[in-house]
Design a protein around this motif. Sequence first.
Motif, PDB file in Angstrom:
ATOM      1  N   ALA A  94     -13.940  -9.139  -4.284  1.00  0.00           N
ATOM      2  CA  ALA A  94     -14.378 -10.531  -4.313  1.00  0.00           C
ATOM      3  C   ALA A  94     -14.555 -11.056  -5.738  1.00  0.00           C
ATOM      4  CB  ALA A  94     -15.675 -10.698  -3.532  1.00  0.00           C
ATOM      5  N   GLY A  95     -14.791 -10.164  -6.693  1.00  0.00           N
ATOM      6  CA  GLY A  95     -14.994 -10.581  -8.080  1.00  0.00           C
ATOM      7  C   GLY A  95     -13.759 -10.349  -8.917  1.00  0.00           C
ATOM      8  N   HIS A  96     -13.768 -10.917 -10.105  1.00  0.00           N
ATOM      9  CA  HIS A  96     -12.644 -10.753 -11.032  1.00  0.00           C
ATOM     10  C   HIS A  96     -12.837  -9.463 -11.823  1.00  0.00           C
ATOM     11  CE1 HIS A  96     -10.387 -14.477 -10.516  1.00  0.00           C
ATOM     12  NE2 HIS A  96     -11.551 -15.024 -10.221  1.00  0.00           N
ATOM     13  N   GLU A  97     -12.650  -8.352 -11.156  1.00  0.00           N
ATOM     14  CA  GLU A  97     -12.704  -7.024 -11.766  1.00  0.00           C
ATOM     15  C   GLU A  97     -11.275  -6.533 -11.942  1.00  0.00           C
ATOM     16  OE1 GLU A  97     -15.640  -5.740 -12.647  1.00  0.00           O
ATOM     17  OE2 GLU A  97     -16.690  -7.435 -11.733  1.00  0.00           O
ATOM     18  N   PHE A  98     -11.084  -5.554 -12.810  1.00  0.00           N
ATOM     19  CA  PHE A  98      -9.736  -5.042 -13.031  1.00  0.00           C
ATOM     20  C   PHE A  98      -9.222  -4.294 -11.807  1.00  0.00           C
ATOM     21  CE2 PHE A  98      -6.682  -1.875 -14.416  1.00  0.00           C
ATOM     22  CZ  PHE A  98      -5.737  -2.707 -14.986  1.00  0.00           C
ATOM     23  N   SER A  99     -10.021  -3.361 -11.302  1.00  0.00           N
ATOM     24  CA  SER A  99      -9.619  -2.566 -10.136  1.00  0.00           C
ATOM     25  C   SER A  99     -10.143  -3.205  -8.859  1.00  0.00           C
ATOM     26  CB  SER A  99     -10.148  -1.137 -10.269  1.00  0.00           C
ATOM     27  OG  SER A  99      -9.577  -0.508 -11.396  1.00  0.00           O
ATOM     28  N   LYS A 100      -9.546  -2.810  -7.746  1.00  0.00           N
ATOM     29  CA  LYS A 100      -9.970  -3.316  -6.445  1.00  0.00           C
ATOM     30  C   LYS A 100     -10.450  -2.147  -5.581  1.00  0.00           C
ATOM     31  CE  LYS A 100      -6.997  -7.366  -6.532  1.00  0.00           C
ATOM     32  NZ  LYS A 100      -7.984  -8.402  -6.698  1.00  0.00           N
ATOM     33  N   THR A 101     -11.251  -2.470  -4.587  1.00  0.00           N
ATOM     34  CA  THR A 101     -11.825  -1.472  -3.694  1.00  0.00           C
ATOM     35  C   THR A 101     -10.895  -1.219  -2.515  1.00  0.00           C
ATOM     36  OG1 THR A 101     -14.029  -2.256  -4.290  1.00  0.00           O
ATOM     37  CG2 THR A 101     -13.852  -0.910  -2.294  1.00  0.00           C
ATOM     38  N   VAL A 102     -10.547   0.028  -2.294  1.00  0.00           N
ATOM     39  CA  VAL A 102      -9.710   0.393  -1.149  1.00  0.00           C
ATOM     40  C   VAL A 102     -10.539   0.222   0.124  1.00  0.00           C
ATOM     41  CG1 VAL A 102      -8.464   2.286  -0.022  1.00  0.00           C
ATOM     42  CG2 VAL A 102      -8.292   1.963  -2.504  1.00  0.00           C
ATOM     43  N   VAL A 103      -9.942  -0.428   1.112  1.00  0.00           N
ATOM     44  CA  VAL A 103     -10.599  -0.694   2.386  1.00  0.00           C
ATOM     45  C   VAL A 103      -9.681  -0.260   3.522  1.00  0.00           C
ATOM     46  CG1 VAL A 103     -12.042  -2.575   1.502  1.00  0.00           C
ATOM     47  CG2 VAL A 103      -9.746  -3.084   2.357  1.00  0.00           C
ATOM     48  N   GLU A 104     -10.207  -0.264   4.728  1.00  0.00           N
ATOM     49  CA  GLU A 104      -9.434   0.162   5.902  1.00  0.00           C
ATOM     50  C   GLU A 104      -8.312  -0.813   6.237  1.00  0.00           C
ATOM     51  OE1 GLU A 104     -10.338   0.771  10.588  1.00  0.00           O
ATOM     52  OE2 GLU A 104     -11.776   1.661   9.174  1.00  0.00           O
ATOM     53  N   ASP A 105      -8.610  -2.117   6.099  1.00  0.00           N
ATOM     54  CA  ASP A 105      -7.606  -3.130   6.393  1.00  0.00           C
ATOM     55  C   ASP A 105      -7.926  -4.393   5.606  1.00  0.00           C
ATOM     56  OD1 ASP A 105      -9.682  -4.451   7.843  1.00  0.00           O
ATOM     57  OD2 ASP A 105      -9.068  -3.463   9.687  1.00  0.00           O
ATOM     58  N   ILE A 106      -6.925  -5.255   5.491  1.00  0.00           N
ATOM     59  CA  ILE A 106      -7.121  -6.557   4.864  1.00  0.00           C
ATOM     60  C   ILE A 106      -6.547  -7.615   5.792  1.00  0.00           C
ATOM     61  CG2 ILE A 106      -7.210  -5.815   2.446  1.00  0.00           C
ATOM     62  CD1 ILE A 106      -4.228  -6.480   2.199  1.00  0.00           C
ATOM     63  N   ARG A 107      -7.149  -8.804   5.735  1.00  0.00           N
ATOM     64  CA  ARG A 107      -6.651  -9.933   6.528  1.00  0.00           C
ATOM     65  C   ARG A 107      -5.925 -10.880   5.577  1.00  0.00           C
ATOM     66  NH1 ARG A 107      -7.768 -11.798  11.305  1.00  0.00           N
ATOM     67  NH2 ARG A 107      -9.720 -10.649  11.483  1.00  0.00           N
ATOM     68  N   ILE A 108      -4.663 -11.118   5.892  1.00  0.00           N
ATOM     69  CA  ILE A 108      -3.850 -12.065   5.142  1.00  0.00           C
ATOM     70  C   ILE A 108      -3.976 -13.424   5.828  1.00  0.00           C
ATOM     71  CG2 ILE A 108      -1.523 -12.669   4.369  1.00  0.00           C
ATOM     72  CD1 ILE A 108      -2.325 -10.074   3.091  1.00  0.00           C
ATOM     73  N   ILE A 109      -4.201 -14.459   5.033  1.00  0.00           N
ATOM     74  CA  ILE A 109      -4.285 -15.820   5.548  1.00  0.00           C
ATOM     75  C   ILE A 109      -3.100 -16.598   4.979  1.00  0.00           C
ATOM     76  CG2 ILE A 109      -5.660 -17.938   5.619  1.00  0.00           C
ATOM     77  CD1 ILE A 109      -8.144 -16.099   5.149  1.00  0.00           C
ATOM     78  N   ALA A 110      -2.296 -17.188   5.853  1.00  0.00           N
ATOM     79  CA  ALA A 110      -1.104 -17.929   5.430  1.00  0.00           C
ATOM     80  C   ALA A 110      -1.478 -19.013   4.428  1.00  0.00           C
ATOM     81  CB  ALA A 110      -0.408 -18.541   6.639  1.00  0.00           C
ATOM     82  N   GLY A 111      -0.720 -19.093   3.335  1.00  0.00           N
ATOM     83  CA  GLY A 111      -0.938 -20.100   2.313  1.00  0.00           C
ATOM     84  C   GLY A 111      -2.137 -19.853   1.423  1.00  0.00           C
ATOM     85  N   HIS A 112      -2.836 -18.768   1.646  1.00  0.00           N
ATOM     86  CA  HIS A 112      -4.098 -18.510   0.936  1.00  0.00           C
ATOM     87  C   HIS A 112      -4.126 -17.136   0.260  1.00  0.00           C
ATOM     88  CE1 HIS A 112      -8.367 -19.159   0.178  1.00  0.00           C
ATOM     89  NE2 HIS A 112      -8.591 -17.938   0.608  1.00  0.00           N
ATOM     90  N   GLY A 113      -3.698 -16.110   0.966  1.00  0.00           N
ATOM     91  CA  GLY A 113      -3.749 -14.756   0.426  1.00  0.00           C
ATOM     92  C   GLY A 113      -4.695 -13.874   1.223  1.00  0.00           C
ATOM     93  N   ILE A 114      -5.421 -13.029   0.516  1.00  0.00           N
ATOM     94  CA  ILE A 114      -6.259 -12.019   1.173  1.00  0.00           C
ATOM     95  C   ILE A 114      -7.697 -12.501   1.295  1.00  0.00           C
ATOM     96  CG2 ILE A 114      -7.158  -9.662   0.978  1.00  0.00           C
ATOM     97  CD1 ILE A 114      -4.469  -9.053  -0.457  1.00  0.00           C
ATOM     98  N   GLU A 115      -8.165 -12.540   2.526  1.00  0.00           N
ATOM     99  CA  GLU A 115      -9.539 -12.947   2.793  1.00  0.00           C
ATOM    100  C   GLU A 115     -10.501 -12.067   1.990  1.00  0.00           C
ATOM    101  OE1 GLU A 115     -11.456 -14.169   6.882  1.00  0.00           O
ATOM    102  OE2 GLU A 115     -11.391 -11.978   6.706  1.00  0.00           O
ATOM    103  N   GLY A 116     -11.395 -12.700   1.245  1.00  0.00           N
ATOM    104  CA  GLY A 116     -12.398 -11.955   0.487  1.00  0.00           C
ATOM    105  C   GLY A 116     -11.941 -11.445  -0.863  1.00  0.00           C
TER     106      GLY A 116
END
Length: 179
Positions: A11-33
Motif C-alpha cells: 500500500a505504501g511507496h516502498e521499494f519491495s512488495k509483500t508476497v501475498v496469497e492472491d491479488i485482485r486486479i481491477i480493470a483500468g486501475h491495477g492491483i487493489e491495495g
Amino acid sequence: MATVVSVARHAGHEFSKTVVEDIRIIAGHGIEGDAHAGVTVKHRSRVAVDPDQPNLRQVHLLQHELFADLAKSGFDLSPGDLGENILTEGISLLDLPTDTVLRIGPDVLLRVTGLRNPCAQIDSFRPGLLQRLVHKGADGKLVRKAGVMAVALAGGMVRCGDRIEAIRPALPHRPLERV
C-alpha cells in the motif's frame, strides 16, 4: 507452460512488495491495495513531472528466471524484492512486443505497455544491482532486464500457479521501450 510464481502488493511507496496469497486486479486501475494502482501515474518521479499523465505502470511483471541469473553475480533475491506484482516463469516477458495482452487465469487481461526502467533506488536496496539490470548491449543500446509494465484491461484474482497466455498484437510488432 507459463505460470505465476508469486504475487505481491504494498500500500505504501516502498521499494519491495509483500508476497501475498492472491491479488485482485481491477480493470483500468491495477492491483487493489497497491500504491501504484490508479488511472493516473503514481510513481513519484513521474507525478513530479505531470500528475495527470495516464498510468502505464499499473502492474509490474518480472521473470523468475532473472533471479537465477542474478544469483550467479552474488545477488540472492526473493519474490517481491524488486517491487514486482507478478513473478512469472516460462514466458520471455522482455521479448514480447508492445501491446501484447497477457491472459492470467480465467479472467485477468493485462496489456503490456513497456519495459520497467529501474532507478538508482535499486542500488540502495543492493549495491551494484542496477548495473546488472540495465547495461549496454553489444550493439551499444541499453538492455533493461527489470521486467515489464502493464495496464489492467479485465479484472479478477491472480494466484500462484495461474496459467499465463500471451496474445500478441497484429503486425507490425513494436518492440518494448521504457515506460
